[in-house]
Design a protein around this motif. Sequence first.
Motif, PDB file in Angstrom:
ATOM      1  N   LEU A 148       0.307  11.323  -8.486  1.00 57.74           N
ATOM      2  CA  LEU A 148      -0.362  10.712  -7.338  1.00 57.74           C
ATOM      3  C   LEU A 148      -0.696   9.247  -7.584  1.00 57.74           C
ATOM      4  O   LEU A 148      -0.985   8.839  -8.708  1.00 57.74           O
ATOM      5  CB  LEU A 148      -1.649  11.471  -7.019  1.00 57.74           C
ATOM      6  CG  LEU A 148      -1.490  12.961  -6.696  1.00 57.74           C
ATOM      7  CD1 LEU A 148      -2.852  13.596  -6.503  1.00 57.74           C
ATOM      8  CD2 LEU A 148      -0.639  13.162  -5.462  1.00 57.74           C
ATOM      9  N   GLY A 149      -0.676   8.506  -6.499  1.00 57.72           N
ATOM     10  CA  GLY A 149      -1.029   7.100  -6.571  1.00 57.72           C
ATOM     11  C   GLY A 149      -0.440   6.366  -5.387  1.00 57.72           C
ATOM     12  O   GLY A 149       0.431   6.886  -4.690  1.00 57.72           O
ATOM     13  N   LEU A 193       7.343  18.798 -10.962  1.00 56.46           N
ATOM     14  CA  LEU A 193       6.616  17.531 -10.905  1.00 56.46           C
ATOM     15  C   LEU A 193       6.852  16.963  -9.521  1.00 56.46           C
ATOM     16  O   LEU A 193       7.990  16.675  -9.144  1.00 56.46           O
ATOM     17  CB  LEU A 193       7.105  16.562 -11.974  1.00 56.46           C
ATOM     18  CG  LEU A 193       6.465  15.169 -11.952  1.00 56.46           C
ATOM     19  CD1 LEU A 193       4.970  15.257 -12.238  1.00 56.46           C
ATOM     20  CD2 LEU A 193       7.134  14.239 -12.951  1.00 56.46           C
ATOM     21  N   ILE A 194       5.778  16.816  -8.749  1.00 58.62           N
ATOM     22  CA  ILE A 194       5.889  16.449  -7.343  1.00 58.62           C
ATOM     23  C   ILE A 194       5.054  15.203  -7.080  1.00 58.62           C
ATOM     24  O   ILE A 194       3.838  15.214  -7.272  1.00 58.62           O
ATOM     25  CB  ILE A 194       5.410  17.599  -6.437  1.00 58.62           C
ATOM     26  CG1 ILE A 194       6.203  18.875  -6.744  1.00 58.62           C
ATOM     27  CG2 ILE A 194       5.528  17.214  -4.972  1.00 58.62           C
ATOM     28  CD1 ILE A 194       5.705  20.099  -6.003  1.00 58.62           C
ATOM     29  N   SER A 195       5.710  14.138  -6.638  1.00 61.77           N
ATOM     30  CA  SER A 195       4.966  12.917  -6.339  1.00 61.77           C
ATOM     31  C   SER A 195       4.516  12.913  -4.890  1.00 61.77           C
ATOM     32  O   SER A 195       5.147  13.507  -4.010  1.00 61.77           O
ATOM     33  CB  SER A 195       5.822  11.674  -6.612  1.00 61.77           C
ATOM     34  OG  SER A 195       6.760  11.471  -5.575  1.00 61.77           O
ATOM     35  N   SER A 196       3.396  12.249  -4.652  1.00 62.29           N
ATOM     36  CA  SER A 196       2.874  12.132  -3.297  1.00 62.29           C
ATOM     37  C   SER A 196       1.852  11.006  -3.258  1.00 62.29           C
ATOM     38  O   SER A 196       1.224  10.695  -4.266  1.00 62.29           O
ATOM     39  CB  SER A 196       2.216  13.445  -2.852  1.00 62.29           C
ATOM     40  OG  SER A 196       1.670  13.321  -1.550  1.00 62.29           O
ATOM     41  N   HIS A 197       1.709  10.388  -2.091  1.00 66.57           N
ATOM     42  CA  HIS A 197       0.590   9.472  -1.898  1.00 66.57           C
ATOM     43  C   HIS A 197      -0.397  10.079  -0.901  1.00 66.57           C
ATOM     44  O   HIS A 197      -1.340   9.424  -0.468  1.00 66.57           O
ATOM     45  CB  HIS A 197       1.071   8.099  -1.411  1.00 66.57           C
ATOM     46  CG  HIS A 197       1.773   8.128  -0.087  1.00 66.57           C
ATOM     47  ND1 HIS A 197       3.131   8.304   0.031  1.00 66.57           N
ATOM     48  CD2 HIS A 197       1.305   8.031   1.171  1.00 66.57           C
ATOM     49  CE1 HIS A 197       3.458   8.290   1.310  1.00 66.57           C
ATOM     50  NE2 HIS A 197       2.370   8.125   2.029  1.00 66.57           N
ATOM     51  N   ARG A 255      -1.938   4.087 -11.425  1.00 59.47           N
ATOM     52  CA  ARG A 255      -2.434   2.887 -10.743  1.00 59.47           C
ATOM     53  C   ARG A 255      -1.838   1.679 -11.427  1.00 59.47           C
ATOM     54  O   ARG A 255      -2.044   1.453 -12.625  1.00 59.47           O
ATOM     55  CB  ARG A 255      -3.966   2.839 -10.815  1.00 59.47           C
ATOM     56  CG  ARG A 255      -4.604   1.536 -10.416  1.00 59.47           C
ATOM     57  CD  ARG A 255      -4.674   1.356  -8.922  1.00 59.47           C
ATOM     58  NE  ARG A 255      -5.547   0.228  -8.572  1.00 59.47           N
ATOM     59  CZ  ARG A 255      -5.683  -0.235  -7.349  1.00 59.47           C
ATOM     60  NH1 ARG A 255      -5.031   0.334  -6.354  1.00 59.47           N
ATOM     61  NH2 ARG A 255      -6.478  -1.257  -7.104  1.00 59.47           N
ATOM     62  N   GLU A 256      -1.004   0.915 -10.715  1.00 58.97           N
ATOM     63  CA  GLU A 256      -0.386  -0.304 -11.231  1.00 58.97           C
ATOM     64  C   GLU A 256       0.305  -0.064 -12.570  1.00 58.97           C
ATOM     65  O   GLU A 256       0.174  -0.847 -13.519  1.00 58.97           O
ATOM     66  CB  GLU A 256      -1.437  -1.418 -11.358  1.00 58.97           C
ATOM     67  CG  GLU A 256      -2.023  -1.819 -10.008  1.00 58.97           C
ATOM     68  CD  GLU A 256      -3.067  -2.915 -10.135  1.00 58.97           C
ATOM     69  OE1 GLU A 256      -3.517  -3.182 -11.267  1.00 58.97           O
ATOM     70  OE2 GLU A 256      -3.438  -3.491  -9.102  1.00 58.97           O
ATOM     71  N   ILE A 297     -10.819   4.923  -9.904  1.00 56.34           N
ATOM     72  CA  ILE A 297     -10.236   3.587 -10.047  1.00 56.34           C
ATOM     73  C   ILE A 297     -11.334   2.550 -10.277  1.00 56.34           C
ATOM     74  O   ILE A 297     -11.245   1.727 -11.191  1.00 56.34           O
ATOM     75  CB  ILE A 297      -9.413   3.221  -8.789  1.00 56.34           C
ATOM     76  CG1 ILE A 297      -8.141   4.072  -8.721  1.00 56.34           C
ATOM     77  CG2 ILE A 297      -9.048   1.740  -8.795  1.00 56.34           C
ATOM     78  CD1 ILE A 297      -7.375   3.901  -7.434  1.00 56.34           C
ATOM     79  N   ARG A 298     -12.381   2.595  -9.467  1.00 57.45           N
ATOM     80  CA  ARG A 298     -13.460   1.608  -9.595  1.00 57.45           C
ATOM     81  C   ARG A 298     -14.175   1.754 -10.926  1.00 57.45           C
ATOM     82  O   ARG A 298     -14.553   0.750 -11.563  1.00 57.45           O
ATOM     83  CB  ARG A 298     -14.442   1.779  -8.436  1.00 57.45           C
ATOM     84  CG  ARG A 298     -13.843   1.463  -7.066  1.00 57.45           C
ATOM     85  CD  ARG A 298     -14.890   1.490  -5.980  1.00 57.45           C
ATOM     86  NE  ARG A 298     -14.309   1.237  -4.674  1.00 57.45           N
ATOM     87  CZ  ARG A 298     -14.238   2.127  -3.702  1.00 57.45           C
ATOM     88  NH1 ARG A 298     -14.719   3.344  -3.885  1.00 57.45           N
ATOM     89  NH2 ARG A 298     -13.692   1.821  -2.541  1.00 57.45           N
TER      90      ARG A 298
END
Length: 243
Positions: A39-40, A186-190, A205-206, A235-236
Amino acid sequence: MDTSTPAVDIRNLNVRRGPHRALEDVTVTIPRGSVTGLLGPSGCGKTTLMRCIVGTQIIESGTVTVLDRPAGEASLRRRVGYVTQDPSVYLDLTVAKNVAYFAALYGRSGAVVDETIAAVGLSSHSKQLAGNLSGGQLGRVSLACALVGDPELLVLDEPTVGLDPVLRVELWDHFHMLADRGVTLLISSHVMDEADRCAQLLLLREGRLLGKLTPGDLREQTGESRLEDAFLRLIRTREGAQS
């Protein structure tokens, strides 16, 4: 199923594309017989990481081991299935002939073709030319062409984009059925609401791996109930610690 070693073992992986570092010092393992979500946001390195796993990406440094073999090794071709974001089918063949062709490459035939087409919800379109299908339907044909080989590892790059909610649920149910049989996915998603359907999450992240944890662990660490809010909080927190 041998669970003594992970399906994927990545160590200190770095990938550079021109002046841009697409992946930076990624180290992670993916257990066998699991559904792992990658995820990302768009551009964070998800597709690059998947390409490294299937052996189509040039890496700068580090190692990627897949099913106990170096990623991209010839012996893995029948053991790893890969579905890209862009459909990879023959537009001048029908759905059934596309799936039958890939089945033949894997040494499979007969009822498995019809069963696989049904699994992606395309039985009523099996005799249609792939070139006459919608984008979402083409993506499902690509998925069927990968599933028909009965791979040990299935790498799917945003397979549910453009699908209606009912079909998305049906596909996720099928993914979990495969995992119960011992297949690693392995499954990518946003789309963060799909994260709850995964046994574990890899958060990018980046080009950096922010964490490997379950949806429950992510909520607990951040104190957020919505996974999208939890991801933003993580992230923060990480960026604040680095500054």
